[in-house]
Design a protein around this motif. Sequence first.
Motif, PDB file in Angstrom:
ATOM      1  N   MET A   1      42.922  31.795  63.258  1.00  0.00           N
ATOM      2  CA  MET A   1      42.522  32.835  62.317  1.00  0.00           C
ATOM      3  C   MET A   1      41.238  32.248  61.564  1.00  0.00           C
ATOM      4  N   TYR A   2      40.038  32.972  61.301  1.00  0.00           N
ATOM      5  CA  TYR A   2      38.967  32.608  60.806  1.00  0.00           C
ATOM      6  C   TYR A   2      39.046  32.806  59.182  1.00  0.00           C
ATOM      7  N   HIS A   3      38.659  31.689  58.492  1.00  0.00           N
ATOM      8  CA  HIS A   3      38.899  31.530  57.013  1.00  0.00           C
ATOM      9  C   HIS A   3      37.653  31.953  56.371  1.00  0.00           C
TER      10      HIS A   3
ATOM     11  N   ASP B   1      28.629  36.069  54.298  1.00  0.00           N
ATOM     12  CA  ASP B   1      29.815  36.102  55.068  1.00  0.00           C
ATOM     13  C   ASP B   1      30.143  37.618  55.817  1.00  0.00           C
TER      14      ASP B   1
ATOM     15  N   ILE C   1      30.414  37.848  59.743  1.00  0.00           N
ATOM     16  CA  ILE C   1      31.637  38.297  60.298  1.00  0.00           C
ATOM     17  C   ILE C   1      31.355  39.686  61.077  1.00  0.00           C
TER      18      ILE C   1
ATOM     19  N   PHE D   1      33.649  40.762  64.441  1.00  0.00           N
ATOM     20  CA  PHE D   1      34.907  41.516  64.434  1.00  0.00           C
ATOM     21  C   PHE D   1      34.926  42.992  64.075  1.00  0.00           C
TER      22      PHE D   1
ATOM     23  N   ASP E   1      40.852  43.587  62.931  1.00  0.00           N
ATOM     24  CA  ASP E   1      40.842  42.070  62.914  1.00  0.00           C
ATOM     25  C   ASP E   1      41.404  41.535  61.866  1.00  0.00           C
ATOM     26  N   LYS E   2      42.217  40.349  62.119  1.00  0.00           N
ATOM     27  CA  LYS E   2      42.832  39.565  60.727  1.00  0.00           C
ATOM     28  C   LYS E   2      41.925  38.331  60.498  1.00  0.00           C
ATOM     29  N   LEU E   3      41.885  38.192  59.120  1.00  0.00           N
ATOM     30  CA  LEU E   3      41.264  37.176  58.388  1.00  0.00           C
ATOM     31  C   LEU E   3      42.134  36.360  57.731  1.00  0.00           C
TER      32      LEU E   3
ATOM     33  N   LYS F   1      36.509  25.659  54.838  1.00  0.00           N
ATOM     34  CA  LYS F   1      36.752  26.639  55.919  1.00  0.00           C
ATOM     35  C   LYS F   1      37.451  26.156  57.228  1.00  0.00           C
TER      36      LYS F   1
END
Length: 245
Positions: free
Chosen positions: A1-3, A22, A26, A32, A36-38, A138
């Motif tokens: 999962m991207y941070h 960001d 993104i 994304f 989609d989850k972050l 990150k």
Amino acid sequence: MYHFFAEHENIHDSYIDIVGSDVNHIKNVLRFKEGDKLLISSGDNVDYECSIASMSDEYIRADILSKDEQGKELPSRIILFQGLPKADKMELIIQKAVELGAYSVVPVAMKRSVVKLDAKKAKAKVERWNGIALSAAKQSKRSIQPEVTEVMTFKQALEYAGKLDKLLLPYECAEGMEKTRKVIEEIGHGESVGIFIGPEGGFDRSELDEAVNAGCEIITLGKRILRTETAGMMLLSVLMYNMEE
């Protein structure tokens, strides 16, 4: 999962707004989509699992799915005081120090530092170093953004370290791994730690005397001589192993 990280004013009860560079990353780099989850961190050891609700050119709104107030930080703040090394070694040192849990990195101009930075160059370097620290935070999913401070003199660094509970200084002429083990094992839960690492040429004798007078424990890291870019990583690794919960 991207941070990603978000400022406190953009964190609300049920959603978080992502703004700045960001947004483009993104939308146009990661591509994304809604749903989609972050993973988003507040920078003070609180993490949020989120799902993208909507996107615009100015901001991305993400609904909060869950909140983790435990974070991923060590129970103790570790500050690395790194003697300025040659070439681009500082970039590698900062990247790995952040991955290993350092709370912040302080670049220190020491007597045997080959690199000499004027005010203009130092400012540009620190800006770049903080960018590297953010990227490393990150990548390693840190719950805070470790800071790289302005370049300090050795005297300034010792004064800055005066607020910390323990100060460790590895020195190639020191002996006795038993003492090193004892000093590390005696670091209490939550105690802050400063690590002083010399540049390629090592510490000047006068700097060692100043460090001892300031309360630094002179320790050894073993019989082998470690490079400046290795010594800090080695000690950070040992401290992380001992402190990790």
